[in-house]
Write a protein that holds these residues in place. Structure first.
Motif, short mmCIF file in Angstrom:
data_model
loop_
_atom_site.label_atom_id
_atom_site.label_comp_id
_atom_site.label_asym_id
_atom_site.label_seq_id
_atom_site.Cartn_x
_atom_site.Cartn_y
_atom_site.Cartn_z
N GLY A 142 0.77 -1.24 0.00
CA GLY A 142 0.00 0.00 0.00
C GLY A 142 0.79 1.29 0.00
N PRO A 143 1.91 1.38 -0.75
CA PRO A 143 2.66 2.63 -0.77
C PRO A 143 1.89 3.73 -1.50
N ARG A 144 2.24 4.97 -1.21
CA ARG A 144 1.81 6.08 -2.04
C ARG A 144 3.03 6.50 -2.84
N TYR A 145 2.99 6.30 -4.15
CA TYR A 145 4.16 6.60 -4.97
C TYR A 145 4.25 8.08 -5.27
N VAL A 146 5.45 8.61 -5.21
CA VAL A 146 5.74 9.95 -5.71
C VAL A 146 6.88 9.79 -6.71
N GLN A 147 6.70 10.34 -7.90
CA GLN A 147 7.71 10.18 -8.94
C GLN A 147 8.77 11.27 -8.85
N VAL A 148 10.03 10.86 -9.00
CA VAL A 148 11.13 11.81 -9.05
C VAL A 148 11.51 11.97 -10.52
N PRO A 149 11.58 13.19 -11.01
CA PRO A 149 11.97 13.37 -12.41
C PRO A 149 13.39 12.88 -12.65
N THR A 150 13.63 12.38 -13.86
CA THR A 150 14.96 11.92 -14.24
C THR A 150 15.33 12.57 -15.57
N ASP A 151 16.62 12.66 -15.83
CA ASP A 151 17.09 13.06 -17.15
C ASP A 151 18.21 12.13 -17.58
N GLU A 152 19.04 12.55 -18.52
CA GLU A 152 20.10 11.65 -19.06
C GLU A 152 21.06 11.18 -17.97
N GLU A 153 21.22 11.99 -16.90
CA GLU A 153 22.14 11.59 -15.84
C GLU A 153 21.44 10.84 -14.70
N GLY A 154 20.20 10.44 -14.92
CA GLY A 154 19.47 9.73 -13.89
C GLY A 154 18.61 10.67 -13.06
N ILE A 155 18.44 10.35 -11.77
CA ILE A 155 17.57 11.17 -10.92
C ILE A 155 18.02 12.63 -10.92
N ASP A 156 17.07 13.52 -11.11
CA ASP A 156 17.32 14.96 -11.05
C ASP A 156 17.34 15.37 -9.57
N VAL A 157 18.55 15.52 -9.02
CA VAL A 157 18.65 15.72 -7.56
C VAL A 157 18.14 17.10 -7.15
N ASP A 158 18.20 18.08 -8.04
CA ASP A 158 17.63 19.39 -7.70
C ASP A 158 16.12 19.27 -7.52
N ALA A 159 15.50 18.57 -8.45
CA ALA A 159 14.06 18.36 -8.34
C ALA A 159 13.73 17.57 -7.07
N LEU A 160 14.58 16.61 -6.76
CA LEU A 160 14.36 15.82 -5.55
C LEU A 160 14.46 16.71 -4.31
N GLU A 161 15.47 17.58 -4.29
CA GLU A 161 15.67 18.46 -3.14
C GLU A 161 14.43 19.34 -2.92
N ALA A 162 13.84 19.76 -4.02
CA ALA A 162 12.65 20.60 -3.91
C ALA A 162 11.44 19.80 -3.42
N LEU A 163 11.43 18.50 -3.75
CA LEU A 163 10.30 17.63 -3.39
C LEU A 163 10.30 17.23 -1.92
#
Lengths: 410, 410
Positions: B145-166
């Protein structure tokens, strides 16, 4: 960008706090902890539930492995279908008189119990269990949040009259039973009761899960029909059968390959497949092929061999119990399988007694952990399957001395 | 007493109605259904994620099996410990620079994901996943029963800036990542981002699950440190590491034995053991012993062999894509592993396109099922690991024709 994250002071991270409530409710198996104590090589252990390794068909498994590798080549080591190796499902289905589609191969019958718990049990669902019952089933179901209700048992297994009185208004989801040579008691459900159990559960809309790892290992008495076959008779269609059947090659061939299966109606099999995809994708390919090589010729011979050996060991253990135990100790007389069950006079605590037995170099499993809702402090399980005649004679004498001492102190 | 239960009319029993809510929410894997369609022998399939069977070390597995049977005798087919075969845990631990006690052997890395879901995820817990992510992980976690939240990715994999904001205020339990040659995209998380990902998750109290089945199969570029090793560096103690590592022998040796492992801190390992007891007792004994025989000499040679072969196949597929695909199709350039990922112009639906590709005798997996929350209708996954040069050349040409036609129709 990495420079932006300044000198690292990771938040003190309480890893235990990250565990799910489900995990926090899990306990180390009491038996597992006990087995650790009792594994000292100088202690005669009747505690484990291990098949006798000296009976394993080593050469046959070796030959079957080479045959499977030759026959299937790289396919024997490749990913394979979640449902299981088709010829093995066919063979199992043929034995039960059902299509292969009603058979799901699982990685040890323990996985079958886990997957059934996952696809059947919602939090708070009533699950009926024998008192006592197989501890491993309780462990498999526990993460799914069942509410256990105990069904009384006697020498003939589940007390169906008591069950009939229990069922109305209970809205039970599932009844879990080990009808043949039950673990832990060694008891067998009588033929008359089987039919009534199948009928009662059908009438009350309760799924009946028949766990039968030992059924083939009968060494005395008349075989009784499986609950599954009675369900099939009742419904006339494997896809309407409310009885689910679980069995394994662990006790008849070898346990270490982890080959087992579940028989169930199509709607349940469909969900088992989906659950198994998420649980381990499929049971190891080669292992299923090895067992398939063995079922035709080796398995029947092996069953005969194991039956005979366990029968001798059980008879010897019962003889020695009669000779060496003090009065007031009740014991079951198994017709097959690996276990018998002792009931001591009220007030004797077998858990407290264990260290004194170990001092006398004999070990057993206290009975209490086998009760879903507690009780049975004065009971214990003995396994005879993995003990030599000398160990049985000597171990039962030591246990008799321990019990005599305990009874004298009361 | 049996007579008391009068003529049997079992209640019409709605077996589907007995399924848990958990099971009712399970779906057949979209990929699995697609794979069935694409398994026609005349279709060139880039759809499956199968290792190349012609590279399997058949003779070495055969020899290792005989060696294990000889070395351990009946113990190779007996029940064994839930934690796993001690020499195998030792070897894995030594590779990672951690004690064997931080290693849990599992029956395929899929089981590791299931058990981690079981011991970590409560209903409603936020689980962060890449977009797209490995479909099998979604399947393993879903029953909890998880609630998924998607982390954006680009050519280098996980977008850590977007993750930091999330992360702030999200109270996430777990971030699941495949940093090397990700399934499905083939992308690799850059070294700089790895460090920040480990730091960010530590700072926000989020467990980081690193799934790394392909890491050893790098055929170009510089290896980056594992997230697990960075976590170890950060915390200085495997029992405080908030990074959990999952890997497998399925892609480096063979998948059919189902030997894989999890590395984690002691509090998590303790619960994995308890959960695994209920899930399948232990991973097949012989299978662990076979792999142990192979890790020293055969595994490194085999990795080299697979790396080289997959590298050649990937390069050829990329060459043919450049030559045969229409403009406007974006593709990833994997540095290892088994997959690459196509992004078509918006408005092209790869699911709808699949039948037309199959008509041209080529198959792929549409990308949408890899998104936890939907999206990616214009993406697809191609696997090059299990295709001959001829199949790659011919299949990419057919796929190029299919895509050209689809783009022309827009």
């Amino acid at each position: 960008m990495a420079g932006m994250t300044s000198p690292l002071s990771p938040a003190a991270f309480d890893l235990t706090g990250t565990l799910s409530r489900r995990a926090q409710s899990m306990n180390a198996s009491a038996i597992r902890e006990i087995l650790k104590i009792t594994q000292r090589p100088d202690v005669i252990s009747f505690a484990g539930g291990l098949p006798a390794p000296e009976l394993f068909p080593m050469q046959e498994v070796r030959d079957a492995t080479l045959a499977a590798l030759d026959r299937y080549g790289p396919a024997s080591l490749q990913y394979s279908t979640t449902e299981g190796h088709p010829p093995l499902r066919e063979w199992i289905g043929a034995q039960a008189g059902i299509p292969a589609g009603n058979v799901q191969i699982v990685t040890g019958s323990q996985q079958g119990l886990d997957l059934l718990g996952k696809v059947l049990i919602d939090e708070g669902d009533v699950v009926l269990v024998e008192a006592p019952t197989y501890l491993g089933a309780l462990q498999s179901f526990q993460p799914y949040g069942p509410r256990y209700v105990q069904v009384p048992t006697d020498e003939e297994g589940i007390d169906v009259d008591a069950l009939e009185a229990l069922l109305p208004g209970l809205n039970a989801k599932l009844l879990y039973a080990v009808p043949n040579f039950q673990n832990p008691t060694g008891r067998t459900l009588s033929a008359a009761r089987r039919r009534r159990l199948v009928e009662l559960t059908a009438q009350h809309g309760v799924l009946l899960l028949e766990d039968d790892p030992y059924g083939a290992l009968r060494f005395t008495g008349e075989p009784a029909p499986s609950l599954y076959s009675l369900g099939l008779e009742l419904h006339g269609d494997p896809d309407r059968n409310h009885v689910i059947y679980s069995s394994s090659f662990s006790k008849t061939l070898v346990p270490g390959l982890r080959d087992a299966w579940v028989q169930a109606a199509a709607p349940i099999i469909a969900k088992l497949i989906q659950a198994k995809q998420g649980a381990d994708l499929h049971t190891p390919t080669l292992n299923q092929m090895i067992v398939t090589e063995l079922v035709q010729d080796v398995l029947p011979r092996q069953i005969e061999r194991v039956r005979q050996a366990y029968g001798e060991r059980a008879r010897l253990m019962l003889d020695r119990i009669r000779a060496d135990f003090p009065d007031g100790v009740d014991y079951t007389t198994p017709q097959g399988g690996m276990f018998l069950w002792l009931t001591l006079p009220d007030g004797v605590d077998t858990q407290a007694l264990l260290p004194r037995a170990v001092e006398r170099k004999v070990a057993y499993v206290p009975g209490s952990p086998f009760y879903a809702l507690g009780g049975g402090q004065n009971t214990m399980r003995l396994s005879y399957s993995n003990a030599t005649p000398e160990q049985i004679t000597q171990g039962i004498r030591a246990l008799g001395d321990t019990l005599r001492e305990a009874l004298a102190e009361r």
